[in-house]
Scaffold this motif. Sequence first.
Motif, PDB file in Angstrom:
ATOM      1  N   ARG A   9       0.897  -1.244   0.024  1.00  0.00           N
ATOM      2  CA  ARG A   9      -0.088   0.107  -0.043  1.00  0.00           C
ATOM      3  C   ARG A   9       0.882   1.331   0.144  1.00  0.00           C
ATOM      4  O   ARG A   9       0.607   2.269  -0.739  1.00  0.00           O
ATOM      5  N   GLN A  10       2.076   1.269   0.912  1.00  0.00           N
ATOM      6  CA  GLN A  10       2.884   2.571   0.849  1.00  0.00           C
ATOM      7  C   GLN A  10       3.256   2.595  -0.394  1.00  0.00           C
ATOM      8  O   GLN A  10       3.981   3.680  -0.953  1.00  0.00           O
ATOM      9  N   ILE A  11       3.739   1.520  -1.117  1.00  0.00           N
ATOM     10  CA  ILE A  11       4.365   1.699  -2.400  1.00  0.00           C
ATOM     11  C   ILE A  11       3.660   2.607  -3.485  1.00  0.00           C
ATOM     12  O   ILE A  11       3.820   3.376  -4.089  1.00  0.00           O
ATOM     13  N   LEU A  12       2.163   2.049  -3.667  1.00  0.00           N
ATOM     14  CA  LEU A  12       1.188   2.493  -4.324  1.00  0.00           C
ATOM     15  C   LEU A  12       1.369   4.141  -4.199  1.00  0.00           C
ATOM     16  O   LEU A  12       1.262   4.748  -4.907  1.00  0.00           O
ATOM     17  N   LYS A  13       1.167   4.430  -2.722  1.00  0.00           N
ATOM     18  CA  LYS A  13       0.952   5.391  -2.525  1.00  0.00           C
ATOM     19  C   LYS A  13       2.135   6.499  -2.816  1.00  0.00           C
ATOM     20  O   LYS A  13       2.039   7.602  -3.273  1.00  0.00           O
ATOM     21  N   TRP A  14       3.271   5.995  -2.713  1.00  0.00           N
ATOM     22  CA  TRP A  14       4.490   6.670  -2.871  1.00  0.00           C
ATOM     23  C   TRP A  14       4.506   6.948  -4.505  1.00  0.00           C
ATOM     24  O   TRP A  14       4.811   8.057  -4.877  1.00  0.00           O
ATOM     25  N   VAL A  15       4.344   5.955  -5.165  1.00  0.00           N
ATOM     26  CA  VAL A  15       4.225   6.248  -6.561  1.00  0.00           C
ATOM     27  C   VAL A  15       3.333   7.412  -7.204  1.00  0.00           C
ATOM     28  O   VAL A  15       3.573   8.173  -7.922  1.00  0.00           O
ATOM     29  N   SER A  16       2.205   7.085  -6.421  1.00  0.00           N
ATOM     30  CA  SER A  16       1.122   8.143  -7.020  1.00  0.00           C
ATOM     31  C   SER A  16       1.428   9.332  -6.501  1.00  0.00           C
ATOM     32  O   SER A  16       1.254  10.301  -7.278  1.00  0.00           O
ATOM     33  N   CYS A  17       1.966   9.412  -5.295  1.00  0.00           N
ATOM     34  CA  CYS A  17       2.416  10.787  -4.939  1.00  0.00           C
ATOM     35  C   CYS A  17       3.354  11.541  -5.906  1.00  0.00           C
ATOM     36  O   CYS A  17       3.311  12.907  -5.813  1.00  0.00           O
ATOM     37  N   PHE A  18       4.348  10.851  -6.052  1.00  0.00           N
ATOM     38  CA  PHE A  18       5.492  11.484  -6.986  1.00  0.00           C
ATOM     39  C   PHE A  18       4.894  11.918  -8.151  1.00  0.00           C
ATOM     40  O   PHE A  18       5.054  13.157  -8.854  1.00  0.00           O
ATOM     41  N   ALA A  19       3.947  11.133  -8.784  1.00  0.00           N
ATOM     42  CA  ALA A  19       3.277  11.597 -10.144  1.00  0.00           C
ATOM     43  C   ALA A  19       2.252  12.665  -9.847  1.00  0.00           C
ATOM     44  O   ALA A  19       2.516  13.564 -10.624  1.00  0.00           O
ATOM     45  N   LEU A  20       1.383  12.641  -8.947  1.00  0.00           N
ATOM     46  CA  LEU A  20       0.749  13.807  -8.650  1.00  0.00           C
ATOM     47  C   LEU A  20       1.312  15.052  -8.417  1.00  0.00           C
ATOM     48  O   LEU A  20       0.963  15.983  -8.825  1.00  0.00           O
ATOM     49  N   SER A  21       2.450  15.058  -7.639  1.00  0.00           N
ATOM     50  CA  SER A  21       3.177  16.092  -7.177  1.00  0.00           C
ATOM     51  C   SER A  21       3.738  16.803  -8.697  1.00  0.00           C
ATOM     52  O   SER A  21       3.517  18.116  -8.810  1.00  0.00           O
ATOM     53  N   VAL A  22       4.343  16.112  -9.476  1.00  0.00           N
ATOM     54  CA  VAL A  22       4.729  16.742 -10.754  1.00  0.00           C
ATOM     55  C   VAL A  22       3.685  17.366 -11.390  1.00  0.00           C
ATOM     56  O   VAL A  22       3.864  18.494 -12.055  1.00  0.00           O
ATOM     57  N   ASN A  23       2.533  16.563 -11.783  1.00  0.00           N
ATOM     58  CA  ASN A  23       1.633  17.116 -12.607  1.00  0.00           C
ATOM     59  C   ASN A  23       0.748  18.370 -11.730  1.00  0.00           C
ATOM     60  O   ASN A  23       0.269  19.250 -12.839  1.00  0.00           O
ATOM     61  N   GLU A  24       0.812  18.437 -10.541  1.00  0.00           N
ATOM     62  CA  GLU A  24       0.246  19.637  -9.877  1.00  0.00           C
ATOM     63  C   GLU A  24       1.064  20.996 -10.131  1.00  0.00           C
ATOM     64  O   GLU A  24       0.796  21.947 -10.235  1.00  0.00           O
ATOM     65  N   VAL A  25       2.638  20.648 -10.006  1.00  0.00           N
ATOM     66  CA  VAL A  25       3.403  21.725 -10.242  1.00  0.00           C
ATOM     67  C   VAL A  25       3.260  22.382 -11.710  1.00  0.00           C
ATOM     68  O   VAL A  25       2.928  23.452 -12.175  1.00  0.00           O
ATOM     69  N   ASN A  26       3.045  21.184 -12.761  1.00  0.00           N
ATOM     70  CA  ASN A  26       2.791  21.358 -14.233  1.00  0.00           C
ATOM     71  C   ASN A  26       1.638  22.386 -14.127  1.00  0.00           C
ATOM     72  O   ASN A  26       1.508  23.216 -15.123  1.00  0.00           O
ATOM     73  N   ALA A  27       0.639  21.981 -13.450  1.00  0.00           N
ATOM     74  CA  ALA A  27      -0.932  22.798 -13.744  1.00  0.00           C
ATOM     75  C   ALA A  27      -0.859  24.024 -13.013  1.00  0.00           C
ATOM     76  O   ALA A  27      -1.676  24.995 -13.493  1.00  0.00           O
ATOM     77  N   SER A  28       0.001  24.388 -12.339  1.00  0.00           N
ATOM     78  CA  SER A  28       0.302  25.627 -11.847  1.00  0.00           C
ATOM     79  C   SER A  28       1.346  26.706 -12.485  1.00  0.00           C
ATOM     80  O   SER A  28       2.084  27.274 -11.643  1.00  0.00           O
ATOM     81  N   LEU A  29       1.683  26.236 -13.759  1.00  0.00           N
ATOM     82  CA  LEU A  29       2.765  27.091 -14.427  1.00  0.00           C
ATOM     83  C   LEU A  29       4.013  26.653 -13.797  1.00  0.00           C
ATOM     84  O   LEU A  29       4.932  27.825 -13.723  1.00  0.00           O
ATOM     85  N   GLY A  30       4.449  25.546 -13.437  1.00  0.00           N
ATOM     86  CA  GLY A  30       5.590  25.451 -12.881  1.00  0.00           C
ATOM     87  C   GLY A  30       6.665  24.623 -13.770  1.00  0.00           C
ATOM     88  O   GLY A  30       6.388  24.530 -14.841  1.00  0.00           O
TER      89      GLY A  30
END
Length: 474
Positions: free
Chosen positions: A274-295
Amino acid sequence: MECISVFDMLKIGVGPSSSHTLGPWRAAERWIKELKEANKFDTIESISIDLYGSLSLTGKGHATDYAIMLGLSGANPETIPVENINDIVLKVKTTNTLLFNNEKELAFNPEKQIVFNKKFLPFHANALQFTAIINGEKQQSTYYSIGGGFVVQEERKNAEAKKIIFQCTFPYPIETGNDLLKFCNQLNKSIAEVVLENEKSIRSIETIDFELLRIWNTMLECMYIGCHTEGNLPGGLNVRRRAFDTYQTLKGDIVYNNPQEWLETIRKTEVKFRQILKWVSCFALSVNEVNASLGRVVTAPTNGSAGVIPSVLMYYMVIENHNASFKHIKQFLLVAGEIGSIFKKGATISAAMGGCQAEIGVSSAMAAAALCELMGGTPEQVLVAAEIAMEHHLGLTCDPIGGLVQIPCIERNAMGAIKAINAAEMALDTDPKNVIVPLDKVVATMWETAKDMNKKYKETSKGGLAIGVNLTDC
């Protein structure tokens, strides 16, 4: 056959979209260069820009107008301090003046001189036309943003119409998966080693290493920023940033001062499934949240799919191999870039042409292949991993709500990353001799699917979730 470098597939730029933000930005830069080479820059009286097709339909949500103003102002997407973007654009809007290439002041009202036309031009769904008034006469140049930050002009359009062949000068020219396997077998080298030989034909090994490390550091910093930024994303949908919240449940009592120390501390955290799934998802979400905010992100192969590759590489470094070093980063990025180029040559990496299968599907295939090689896969198994990942993204539509690269785009990166890891593991347990669908067949199928797909599912926000969910619901 064209030479497509790893550094063509993995570019540093500003979000939220490689085709709708980075591409128009680069087109503006190229137009300025064109004007200067023709000795016309100094005599320009006024300028205007027309956007067509998908650039027009979802351009506002993708900050296409911002990108054009920034490009025309002479800003570089790789180096501009992202915190200055809004101030630069606001100055243009409030003063109705533009410092053209940071050299020449022009009267410029973006509301009137950046025109959003709904019609499509024939060559590509993402078209923009720059017009300059010189001595009272119009002079125009048309560019096409074809995905992943790639931009072509009329000469490419005419060349393709005439079926002119572009000659690749790499020592090992690769257009298909079969070409890649041929050279691997002929040279007795891995995919990364073959790709490196091609890269060495156009730049020094020192430059290759420097640029690959710069790409990785940008990815790592992007994940770091995303995991440490709380609140809602801009754009009006009030989308809550989720990477921060997920990270708070995972981090434990860890102390660090920079992205590299952060990586080291994650290696010490709990790694149940479960933690592995969450870490991978967290890494992916983090990048695209930065992307969505003109990062600042790395196109991989696009901005909308920028989270898949860094999250899978981070997974390898913090979960699979605690001794992973730049050697592994380099190998991963070389393989990923080559797989992406095969899809670009044989199909498309533009959602406006092929739907989201061209973005998340391709990025998942790139990541699966790269991870498979790092885990000891043969060249044949690496291509199997890419095929598995893409096969299960075929037909994926692009239907962003409100024309923003947020819903469903951000979550899709997490799903694409998980699929990539699963595809790599399946490929490692597969005898390639038993594979029925080779990579080249799935590339061809993806392109046929893209051509058959209804236009409303190709980044127009005229179908699917984009109309099924009312903005008032958000």
